[in-house]
Design a protein around this motif. Sequence first.
Motif, PDB file in Angstrom:
ATOM      1  N   GLY A  24       4.629  14.426   5.735  1.00 16.05           N
ATOM      2  CA  GLY A  24       3.222  14.059   5.528  1.00 16.05           C
ATOM      3  C   GLY A  24       2.490  14.965   4.570  1.00 16.05           C
ATOM      4  N   LEU A  25       3.221  15.702   3.748  1.00 13.67           N
ATOM      5  CA  LEU A  25       2.586  16.644   2.822  1.00 13.67           C
ATOM      6  C   LEU A  25       2.174  15.997   1.510  1.00 13.67           C
ATOM      7  CD1 LEU A  25       4.935  19.717   3.374  1.00 13.67           C
ATOM      8  CD2 LEU A  25       2.703  19.261   4.416  1.00 13.67           C
ATOM      9  N   VAL A  26       2.707  14.826   1.206  1.00 16.23           N
ATOM     10  CA  VAL A  26       2.358  14.125  -0.025  1.00 16.23           C
ATOM     11  C   VAL A  26       1.271  13.121   0.340  1.00 16.23           C
ATOM     12  CG1 VAL A  26       3.173  12.714  -1.942  1.00 16.23           C
ATOM     13  CG2 VAL A  26       4.713  14.379  -0.874  1.00 16.23           C
ATOM     14  N   GLN A  27       0.086  13.318  -0.230  1.00 16.17           N
ATOM     15  CA  GLN A  27      -1.051  12.454   0.072  1.00 16.17           C
ATOM     16  C   GLN A  27      -1.730  12.017  -1.209  1.00 16.17           C
ATOM     17  OE1 GLN A  27      -3.676  14.728   2.546  1.00 16.17           O
ATOM     18  NE2 GLN A  27      -2.603  14.137   4.404  1.00 16.17           N
ATOM     19  N   CYS A  28      -2.369  10.862  -1.145  1.00 16.25           N
ATOM     20  CA  CYS A  28      -3.147  10.370  -2.276  1.00 16.25           C
ATOM     21  C   CYS A  28      -4.336  11.301  -2.487  1.00 16.25           C
ATOM     22  CB  CYS A  28      -3.631   8.946  -1.988  1.00 16.25           C
ATOM     23  SG  CYS A  28      -4.757   8.311  -3.253  1.00 16.25           S
ATOM     24  N   PRO A  29      -4.586  11.747  -3.706  1.00 10.89           N
ATOM     25  CA  PRO A  29      -5.715  12.649  -3.953  1.00 10.89           C
ATOM     26  C   PRO A  29      -7.069  11.957  -3.834  1.00 10.89           C
ATOM     27  CG  PRO A  29      -4.620  12.090  -6.005  1.00 10.89           C
ATOM     28  CD  PRO A  29      -3.784  11.514  -4.901  1.00 10.89           C
ATOM     29  N   LEU A  30      -7.092  10.631  -3.785  1.00  5.80           N
ATOM     30  CA  LEU A  30      -8.365   9.918  -3.684  1.00  5.80           C
ATOM     31  C   LEU A  30      -8.725   9.521  -2.270  1.00  5.80           C
ATOM     32  CD1 LEU A  30      -8.148   7.688  -6.850  1.00  5.80           C
ATOM     33  CD2 LEU A  30      -9.576   9.685  -6.498  1.00  5.80           C
ATOM     34  N   CYS A  31      -7.730   9.064  -1.486  1.00  5.95           N
ATOM     35  CA  CYS A  31      -8.057   8.557  -0.156  1.00  5.95           C
ATOM     36  C   CYS A  31      -7.291   9.259   0.963  1.00  5.95           C
ATOM     37  CB  CYS A  31      -7.808   7.051  -0.093  1.00  5.95           C
ATOM     38  SG  CYS A  31      -6.063   6.577  -0.244  1.00  5.95           S
ATOM     39  N   ALA A  32      -6.448  10.209   0.623  1.00  7.11           N
ATOM     40  CA  ALA A  32      -5.665  10.993   1.579  1.00  7.11           C
ATOM     41  C   ALA A  32      -4.629  10.166   2.338  1.00  7.11           C
ATOM     42  CB  ALA A  32      -6.567  11.743   2.555  1.00  7.11           C
ATOM     43  N   ASP A  33      -4.310   8.972   1.861  1.00  7.39           N
ATOM     44  CA  ASP A  33      -3.265   8.157   2.480  1.00  7.39           C
ATOM     45  C   ASP A  33      -1.934   8.880   2.313  1.00  7.39           C
ATOM     46  OD1 ASP A  33      -1.628   6.170   3.479  1.00  7.39           O
ATOM     47  OD2 ASP A  33      -2.016   4.741   1.868  1.00  7.39           O
ATOM     48  N   LYS A  74      10.971  17.441 -11.306  1.00 14.73           N
ATOM     49  CA  LYS A  74      10.821  15.985 -11.395  1.00 14.73           C
ATOM     50  C   LYS A  74       9.338  15.653 -11.377  1.00 14.73           C
ATOM     51  CE  LYS A  74      14.341  13.359  -9.314  1.00 14.73           C
ATOM     52  NZ  LYS A  74      14.688  12.621 -10.349  1.00 14.73           N
ATOM     53  N   VAL A  75       8.927  14.838 -12.310  1.00 16.27           N
ATOM     54  CA  VAL A  75       7.568  14.334 -12.353  1.00 16.27           C
ATOM     55  C   VAL A  75       7.642  12.870 -11.969  1.00 16.27           C
ATOM     56  CG1 VAL A  75       5.521  13.959 -13.766  1.00 16.27           C
ATOM     57  CG2 VAL A  75       6.967  15.961 -14.175  1.00 16.27           C
ATOM     58  N   LEU A  76       6.981  12.518 -10.858  1.00 19.37           N
ATOM     59  CA  LEU A  76       7.063  11.157 -10.341  1.00 19.37           C
ATOM     60  C   LEU A  76       5.715  10.462 -10.420  1.00 19.37           C
ATOM     61  CD1 LEU A  76       9.148  11.854  -7.104  1.00 19.37           C
ATOM     62  CD2 LEU A  76       9.988  11.121  -9.342  1.00 19.37           C
ATOM     63  N   ASP A  77       5.751   9.181 -10.743  1.00 19.30           N
ATOM     64  CA  ASP A  77       4.560   8.345 -10.646  1.00 19.30           C
ATOM     65  C   ASP A  77       4.535   7.809  -9.221  1.00 19.30           C
ATOM     66  OD1 ASP A  77       3.774   8.673 -13.301  1.00 19.30           O
ATOM     67  OD2 ASP A  77       5.073   7.054 -13.976  1.00 19.30           O
ATOM     68  N   LEU A  78       3.422   8.032  -8.524  1.00 15.99           N
ATOM     69  CA  LEU A  78       3.311   7.680  -7.111  1.00 15.99           C
ATOM     70  C   LEU A  78       2.151   6.724  -6.893  1.00 15.99           C
ATOM     71  CD1 LEU A  78       3.776  11.320  -5.762  1.00 15.99           C
ATOM     72  CD2 LEU A  78       5.533   9.559  -6.007  1.00 15.99           C
ATOM     73  N   GLN A  79       2.197   6.013  -5.764  1.00 15.05           N
ATOM     74  CA  GLN A  79       1.130   5.066  -5.444  1.00 15.05           C
ATOM     75  C   GLN A  79       0.964   5.005  -3.933  1.00 15.05           C
ATOM     76  OE1 GLN A  79       1.480   1.294  -7.377  1.00 15.05           O
ATOM     77  NE2 GLN A  79       0.138   0.269  -5.949  1.00 15.05           N
ATOM     78  N   ILE A 112       3.099   6.992   0.833  1.00 19.39           N
ATOM     79  CA  ILE A 112       3.260   7.104  -0.615  1.00 19.39           C
ATOM     80  C   ILE A 112       4.605   6.516  -1.025  1.00 19.39           C
ATOM     81  CG2 ILE A 112       3.373   8.722  -2.557  1.00 19.39           C
ATOM     82  CD1 ILE A 112       0.626   8.584  -1.119  1.00 19.39           C
ATOM     83  N   GLU A 113       4.563   5.734  -2.090  1.00 18.05           N
ATOM     84  CA  GLU A 113       5.777   5.154  -2.654  1.00 18.05           C
ATOM     85  C   GLU A 113       5.901   5.580  -4.109  1.00 18.05           C
ATOM     86  OE1 GLU A 113       7.967   3.384  -0.915  1.00 18.05           O
ATOM     87  OE2 GLU A 113       6.728   3.454   0.892  1.00 18.05           O
ATOM     88  N   LYS A 114       7.140   5.667  -4.568  1.00 19.16           N
ATOM     89  CA  LYS A 114       7.375   5.947  -5.985  1.00 19.16           C
ATOM     90  C   LYS A 114       7.164   4.667  -6.769  1.00 19.16           C
ATOM     91  CE  LYS A 114      11.514   7.656  -5.813  1.00 19.16           C
ATOM     92  NZ  LYS A 114      12.778   8.301  -6.208  1.00 19.16           N
ATOM     93  N   ARG A 115       6.608   4.803  -7.960  1.00 18.15           N
ATOM     94  CA  ARG A 115       6.463   3.668  -8.877  1.00 18.15           C
ATOM     95  C   ARG A 115       7.568   3.754  -9.923  1.00 18.15           C
ATOM     96  NH1 ARG A 115       1.220   1.388 -10.380  1.00 18.15           N
ATOM     97  NH2 ARG A 115       1.956   1.754 -12.465  1.00 18.15           N
ATOM     98  N   LEU A 116       7.804   2.641 -10.571  1.00 16.97           N
ATOM     99  CA  LEU A 116       8.751   2.666 -11.673  1.00 16.97           C
ATOM    100  C   LEU A 116       8.198   3.538 -12.784  1.00 16.97           C
ATOM    101  CD1 LEU A 116       9.710  -1.107 -11.913  1.00 16.97           C
ATOM    102  CD2 LEU A 116      11.058   0.755 -10.943  1.00 16.97           C
ATOM    103  N   SER A 117       9.025   4.369 -13.323  1.00 17.99           N
ATOM    104  CA  SER A 117       8.596   5.193 -14.447  1.00 17.99           C
ATOM    105  C   SER A 117       9.808   5.471 -15.321  1.00 17.99           C
ATOM    106  CB  SER A 117       7.967   6.501 -13.967  1.00 17.99           C
ATOM    107  OG  SER A 117       8.886   7.259 -13.232  1.00 17.99           O
ATOM    108  N   ALA A 118       9.544   5.609 -16.589  1.00 19.48           N
ATOM    109  CA  ALA A 118      10.616   5.884 -17.531  1.00 19.48           C
ATOM    110  C   ALA A 118      10.596   7.364 -17.877  1.00 19.48           C
ATOM    111  CB  ALA A 118      10.428   5.049 -18.796  1.00 19.48           C
ATOM    112  N   PRO A 119      11.737   8.024 -17.808  1.00 17.59           N
ATOM    113  CA  PRO A 119      11.761   9.439 -18.170  1.00 17.59           C
ATOM    114  C   PRO A 119      11.586   9.608 -19.674  1.00 17.59           C
ATOM    115  CG  PRO A 119      13.981   8.657 -17.790  1.00 17.59           C
ATOM    116  CD  PRO A 119      13.057   7.522 -17.435  1.00 17.59           C
TER     117      PRO A 119
END
Length: 152
Positions: A31-40, A2-7, A43-50
Motif C-alpha cells: 500500500g505504499l504506492v498511492q495516487c498523488p491526487l486522490c491517495a487511491d 524503472k520509470v513506470l506510467d501508473l494510473q 494502482i495499475e501500470k499503464r502501457l508505456s514505451a521505453p
Amino acid sequence: MKVLDLQCRQGHVFEGWFASEDDFQGQRQRGLVQCPLCADSHIEKRLSAPRLNLGAAEPEATAPVSVPAPAGAAVLPAPLQAAWLELARKIVAQTEDVGTRFAEEARRMHHGETEERAIRGQATPDETLELLEEGIAVLPLPLPAAAKETLQ
C-alpha cells in the motif's frame, strides 16, 4: 531504475520510479504506492514505451499511447492535475493543521477567543453544516495525501 506510467481507479495518471519490477510490486502490495491526487492505492501500470538513449539521432515525435480511463472516471488533463497538486501543496504550506479540532478552532477564531489565522483540519459533514449555519465561512476541500508530503 524503472520509470513506470501508473494510473489509479479514478483515472489519474502519474509516473513512479522504482529500483526494479519487484520493488514496484512489493511497494504496491504494502500500500505504499498511492495516487498523488486522490491517495487511491489501487494502482495499475499503464502501457508505456521505453526510451533507450543509445547515442542515436533524436526520435521522431509520435503520439503517446493512451489507455482509456475506467468507466465513470473523470480524467483531468495532466497540466490540470499538476496545477491542482501545486495548489494543494501551497494550501498545506500556508495553513496550520488543527486536525479534528477544526470546528472548535474555527468557532474560537470567529468569536474572537483566539487569533485569526489560516487553518485546515477535519470536520464531519454535520460540523461543517453547523459552522456554515453560524455564519462561519468554511470550504470543504479534500487534500490529496501527496500534497502533505515533501518530494524526494
